[in-house]
Design an enzyme around this catalytic site. Structure first.
Site, PDB file in Angstrom:
ATOM      1  N   LYS A  83       0.852  -1.189   0.000  1.00 26.47           N
ATOM      2  CA  LYS A  83       0.000   0.000   0.000  1.00 26.47           C
ATOM      3  C   LYS A  83       0.887   1.238   0.000  1.00 26.47           C
ATOM      4  CE  LYS A  83      -4.519   0.119   2.088  1.00 26.47           C
ATOM      5  NZ  LYS A  83      -5.205   0.255   3.377  1.00 26.47           N
TER       6      LYS A  83
HETATM    7  C1  E4P Z   1      -8.487   0.580   3.369  1.00 24.50           C
HETATM    8  O1  E4P Z   1      -7.625   0.256   2.617  1.00 24.50           O
HETATM    9  C2  E4P Z   1      -8.339   1.685   4.338  1.00 24.50           C
HETATM   10  O2  E4P Z   1      -7.226   1.452   5.141  1.00 24.50           O
HETATM   11  C3  E4P Z   1      -9.560   1.791   5.207  1.00 24.50           C
HETATM   12  O3  E4P Z   1     -10.674   1.367   4.491  1.00 24.50           O
HETATM   13  C4  E4P Z   1      -9.746   3.152   5.839  1.00 24.50           C
HETATM   14  O4  E4P Z   1     -10.984   3.154   6.499  1.00 24.50           O
HETATM   15  P1  E4P Z   1     -11.396   4.286   7.553  1.00 24.50           P
HETATM   16  O5  E4P Z   1     -11.666   5.546   6.809  1.00 24.50           O
HETATM   17  O6  E4P Z   1     -12.626   3.750   8.218  1.00 24.50           O
HETATM   18  O7  E4P Z   1     -10.231   4.433   8.511  1.00 24.50           O
END
Ligand code: E4P
Length: 215
Positions: A83
């Site tokens: 990521k």
């Molecule tokens: C996914 O890849 C993200 O890390 C995640 O969905 C972020 O979600 P949030 O906005 O609830 O922290």
């Protein structure tokens, strides 16, 4: 459409994997911090539970350092997807990593333009953050729908992960928008399994069956 689980909690991942509906897992530094455990060890355990893409995020913000971190994470297991935050330096890291066969998931995407840039850099996945856009007063799912439309129109192979999912209606909307994946918290996944009429219907079946046994 696939579902990924958005968590770094291995107990949740084990439970969800047993349902047979999870194709991958996404983590982020906040989710890892919530567990208070060693990052690489958590990622290794997740790869042992789910045989699919497991996103692990770098914490550097300079391309060279991101690539170095990514190479170390990628050594954990071939299913690890790196990521990378949506920054100019992140785009540089994405093109270097993808050209070396290391898959990337561009995160913190809040516009279709950012998603387009990630795809042009060669990312395997882009993650528009639906819930955080909604929180800011924008229609988050529009970014997912626009991105899917643009990628389809131009034959871009990057897969769209609807991320920052907060409730079951987001999942339905992501599916209707053509997202390839929705990454969902464990709570949302379990909410998706439930319907009050299922519970009422099951109780009636059980009660009727018990009455038959007692005749
Ligand atoms: C996914 O890849 C993200 O890390 C995640 O969905 C972020 O979600 P949030 O906005 O609830 O922290």
């Amino acid at each position: 459409m696939q579902l990924f689980l958005d968590t770094a909690n291995v107990d949740e991942i084990r439970e969800a994997a047993a349902l047979g509906v999870i194709s991958g897992v996404t983590t982020n530094p906040s989710l890892i911090a919530r567990e208070g455990r060693d990052f690489q060890q958590v990622v290794r355990e997740i790869t042992e539970i789910v045989d699919g893409p497991i996103s692990a995020e770098v914490i550097s913000t300079e391309a060279g350092a991101m690539v170095a971190e990514a190479e170390e994470l990628a050594r954990i297991h071939p299913n690890v997807v790196i990521k990378i935050p949506m920054l100019p330096e992140g785009l540089k890291a994405v093109s270097r990593l993808e050209s070396r066969g290391i898959r990337t998931n561009v995160t913190l995407v809040f516009s279709a333009n950012q998603a387009l840039l990630a795809a042009l850099a060669g990312a395997s996945y882009v993650s528009p953050f639906v819930g955080r856009l909604d929180d800011a007063g924008h229609e988050g799912m529009e970014v997912v729908a626009d991105t899917v439309e643009i990628f389809t129109l131009h034959g871009l192979q990057t897969k769209v992960i609807a991320a920052s999912i907060r409730h079951p209606l987001h999942v339905v909307a992501a599916a209707r928008a053509g997202a390839h994946v929705a990454t969902v918290p464990y709570k949302t996944l379990m909410q998706m399994t439930r319907h009050p009429l299922t519970e009422v219907g099951l109780k009636k079946f059980m009660d009727d069956w018990a009455r038959l046994q007692n005749r």
